[in-house]
Scaffold this motif. Structure first.
Motif, PDB file in Angstrom:
ATOM      1  N   THR A 128     -32.021 -20.044   7.697  1.00 50.14           N
ATOM      2  CA  THR A 128     -31.289 -20.510   6.514  1.00 50.14           C
ATOM      3  C   THR A 128     -30.252 -19.501   6.021  1.00 50.14           C
ATOM      4  OG1 THR A 128     -32.815 -19.575   4.866  1.00 50.14           O
ATOM      5  CG2 THR A 128     -33.357 -21.753   5.780  1.00 50.14           C
ATOM      6  N   ARG A 129     -30.253 -18.317   6.611  1.00 51.36           N
ATOM      7  CA  ARG A 129     -29.398 -17.236   6.110  1.00 51.36           C
ATOM      8  C   ARG A 129     -28.131 -17.079   6.944  1.00 51.36           C
ATOM      9  NH1 ARG A 129     -30.834 -12.148   5.462  1.00 51.36           N
ATOM     10  NH2 ARG A 129     -29.613 -12.167   3.556  1.00 51.36           N
ATOM     11  N   LYS A 130     -27.139 -16.477   6.340  1.00 49.75           N
ATOM     12  CA  LYS A 130     -25.866 -16.230   7.014  1.00 49.75           C
ATOM     13  C   LYS A 130     -26.074 -15.210   8.138  1.00 49.75           C
ATOM     14  CE  LYS A 130     -21.157 -14.711   6.078  1.00 49.75           C
ATOM     15  NZ  LYS A 130     -20.233 -14.206   5.063  1.00 49.75           N
ATOM     16  N   ALA A 131     -25.422 -15.459   9.256  1.00 49.58           N
ATOM     17  CA  ALA A 131     -25.524 -14.535  10.396  1.00 49.58           C
ATOM     18  C   ALA A 131     -24.655 -13.309  10.151  1.00 49.58           C
ATOM     19  CB  ALA A 131     -25.084 -15.247  11.672  1.00 49.58           C
ATOM     20  N   ASP A 132     -25.048 -12.196  10.770  1.00 52.45           N
ATOM     21  CA  ASP A 132     -24.219 -10.994  10.682  1.00 52.45           C
ATOM     22  C   ASP A 132     -23.052 -11.104  11.665  1.00 52.45           C
ATOM     23  OD1 ASP A 132     -25.180 -10.312  13.240  1.00 52.45           O
ATOM     24  OD2 ASP A 132     -26.580  -8.818  12.486  1.00 52.45           O
ATOM     25  N   THR A 133     -22.275 -10.044  11.789  1.00 55.44           N
ATOM     26  CA  THR A 133     -21.080 -10.081  12.638  1.00 55.44           C
ATOM     27  C   THR A 133     -21.408 -10.274  14.115  1.00 55.44           C
ATOM     28  OG1 THR A 133     -21.117  -7.663  12.728  1.00 55.44           O
ATOM     29  CG2 THR A 133     -19.699  -8.669  11.063  1.00 55.44           C
ATOM     30  N   LYS A 134     -22.655 -10.036  14.499  1.00 60.17           N
ATOM     31  CA  LYS A 134     -23.073 -10.238  15.889  1.00 60.17           C
ATOM     32  C   LYS A 134     -23.764 -11.587  16.080  1.00 60.17           C
ATOM     33  CE  LYS A 134     -23.461  -5.324  16.631  1.00 60.17           C
ATOM     34  NZ  LYS A 134     -24.335  -4.175  16.630  1.00 60.17           N
ATOM     35  N   GLY A 135     -23.777 -12.402  15.032  1.00 63.56           N
ATOM     36  CA  GLY A 135     -24.385 -13.722  15.122  1.00 63.56           C
ATOM     37  C   GLY A 135     -25.891 -13.737  14.928  1.00 63.56           C
ATOM     38  N   VAL A 136     -26.449 -12.626  14.466  1.00 62.16           N
ATOM     39  CA  VAL A 136     -27.896 -12.523  14.284  1.00 62.16           C
ATOM     40  C   VAL A 136     -28.265 -12.879  12.840  1.00 62.16           C
ATOM     41  CG1 VAL A 136     -29.886 -10.955  14.358  1.00 62.16           C
ATOM     42  CG2 VAL A 136     -28.056 -10.735  16.052  1.00 62.16           C
ATOM     43  N   ARG A 137     -29.280 -13.711  12.706  1.00 55.25           N
ATOM     44  CA  ARG A 137     -29.812 -14.068  11.389  1.00 55.25           C
ATOM     45  C   ARG A 137     -31.168 -13.387  11.229  1.00 55.25           C
ATOM     46  NH1 ARG A 137     -27.154 -18.936   9.581  1.00 55.25           N
ATOM     47  NH2 ARG A 137     -25.863 -19.758  11.254  1.00 55.25           N
ATOM     48  N   ARG A 138     -31.428 -12.904  10.041  1.00 54.79           N
ATOM     49  CA  ARG A 138     -32.686 -12.194   9.799  1.00 54.79           C
ATOM     50  C   ARG A 138     -33.417 -12.790   8.600  1.00 54.79           C
ATOM     51  NH1 ARG A 138     -29.132  -8.437  11.676  1.00 54.79           N
ATOM     52  NH2 ARG A 138     -29.879  -7.062  13.309  1.00 54.79           N
ATOM     53  N   THR A 139     -34.738 -12.882   8.726  1.00 57.97           N
ATOM     54  CA  THR A 139     -35.571 -13.288   7.602  1.00 57.97           C
ATOM     55  C   THR A 139     -35.535 -12.188   6.554  1.00 57.97           C
ATOM     56  OG1 THR A 139     -37.002 -14.658   8.962  1.00 57.97           O
ATOM     57  CG2 THR A 139     -37.956 -13.831   6.915  1.00 57.97           C
ATOM     58  N   ARG A 140     -35.514 -12.585   5.304  1.00 59.40           N
ATOM     59  CA  ARG A 140     -35.465 -11.629   4.197  1.00 59.40           C
ATOM     60  C   ARG A 140     -36.595 -11.956   3.233  1.00 59.40           C
ATOM     61  NH1 ARG A 140     -31.475 -12.157  -0.594  1.00 59.40           N
ATOM     62  NH2 ARG A 140     -31.775 -10.211  -1.686  1.00 59.40           N
ATOM     63  N   GLN A 141     -37.379 -10.961   2.879  1.00 62.63           N
ATOM     64  CA  GLN A 141     -38.450 -11.132   1.900  1.00 62.63           C
ATOM     65  C   GLN A 141     -38.213 -10.171   0.746  1.00 62.63           C
ATOM     66  OE1 GLN A 141     -42.055 -10.708   4.409  1.00 62.63           O
ATOM     67  NE2 GLN A 141     -42.541 -12.735   3.593  1.00 62.63           N
ATOM     68  N   LEU A 142     -38.392 -10.685  -0.461  1.00 64.04           N
ATOM     69  CA  LEU A 142     -38.229  -9.868  -1.661  1.00 64.04           C
ATOM     70  C   LEU A 142     -39.410 -10.078  -2.589  1.00 64.04           C
ATOM     71  CD1 LEU A 142     -34.515 -10.373  -2.746  1.00 64.04           C
ATOM     72  CD2 LEU A 142     -35.571  -8.280  -1.919  1.00 64.04           C
ATOM     73  N   PRO A 143     -39.848  -9.019  -3.263  1.00 66.94           N
ATOM     74  CA  PRO A 143     -40.896  -9.202  -4.266  1.00 66.94           C
ATOM     75  C   PRO A 143     -40.397 -10.166  -5.354  1.00 66.94           C
ATOM     76  CG  PRO A 143     -40.476  -6.864  -3.866  1.00 66.94           C
ATOM     77  CD  PRO A 143     -39.409  -7.626  -3.148  1.00 66.94           C
ATOM     78  N   VAL A 144     -41.310 -10.956  -5.902  1.00 66.68           N
ATOM     79  CA  VAL A 144     -40.948 -11.900  -6.958  1.00 66.68           C
ATOM     80  C   VAL A 144     -40.933 -11.154  -8.296  1.00 66.68           C
ATOM     81  CG1 VAL A 144     -41.576 -14.035  -8.155  1.00 66.68           C
ATOM     82  CG2 VAL A 144     -41.928 -13.839  -5.680  1.00 66.68           C
ATOM     83  N   HIS A 145     -39.771 -11.124  -8.934  1.00 63.17           N
ATOM     84  CA  HIS A 145     -39.609 -10.490 -10.247  1.00 63.17           C
ATOM     85  C   HIS A 145     -40.522 -11.202 -11.258  1.00 63.17           C
ATOM     86  CE1 HIS A 145     -37.670  -9.471 -14.062  1.00 63.17           C
ATOM     87  NE2 HIS A 145     -37.147  -8.430 -13.431  1.00 63.17           N
TER      88      HIS A 145
END
Length: 198
Positions: free
Chosen positions: A74-91
């Motif tokens: 669901t995330r935007k790819a970087d300049t090499k076309g790689v997408r990464r999962t991102r997890q953040l603590p819930v405020h």
């Protein structure tokens, strides 16, 4: 959203702007969308593609996960076309907003924000129409505010609080520091303060 007077950059939101926008969004779904944007700095596309399980441990009880998960797909790819999962603590404030939203969950859909067709998530275009209406109601249409304003605002706030750019990069998921630095807006007041500190 119009950004031409901002040289292609979305405006930074003040706390007052955020509250005025939130007050003028008519439904709980849209208010939760901007809370997630505000407390995670994620892009609108990934926020709208959140699934209930990415946020809630037990949706029936309103129990949230400790972290919110933005899936790589669901995330935007970087300049090499790689997408990464991102997890953040819930405020803590976001956790309260999520618990308040729990009665509005549509458990017949996997999406946290289902569209009219429950098999699909709400589209950025549909949300943007609601945001534009709220901006007009709040008399903020002239400011160049867009969904990306929430991302720029979070990054700028973190920078103003003194967090180093590497930590901000970890929070936002930027792969390129140059791209991240373009998000930071330096106010004239901070420039004056810096000069006065010499």
């Amino acid at each position: 959203m119009p950004k031409h007077k901002r040289h292609g950059q979305a405006s930074i939101l003040s706390d007052r702007d955020f509250l005025d926008i939130k007050k003028n969004l008519k439904n709980p779904r849209d208010r939760l969308v901007i809370d997630i944007l505000n407390y995670t700095g994620e892009r609108i596309g990934a926020v709208l593609k959140l699934q209930i399980c990415d946020v809630f441990l037990s949706p029936l009880k309103g129990e949230t996960n400790e972290s919110i998960t933005f899936r790589a797909a669901t995330r935007k790819a970087d300049t090499k076309g790689v997408r990464r999962t991102r997890q953040l603590p819930v405020h803590p404030e976001l956790k309260l907003a999520l618990k308040g939203y729990q009665p509005h969950l549509d458990l017949n859909s996997p999406w946290l924000f289902p569209g009219k067709d429950r098999a699909k998530s709400l589209t950025p275009q549909a949300f943007d129409l609601n945001l534009r209406h709220a901006l007009a109601e709040a008399k903020l249409s002239h400011k160049g505010i867009s969904t990306h304003s929430f991302r720029r605002s979070l990054i700028t706030r973190l920078h103003e609080l003194g967090f180093d750019i590497r930590l901000i990069q970890e929070i936002t998921g930027h792969q390129d520091l140059k791209a991240l630095q373009r998000y930071v807006e330096v106010s004239p007041e901070r420039v004056k303060h810096a000069i006065a500190s010499l």
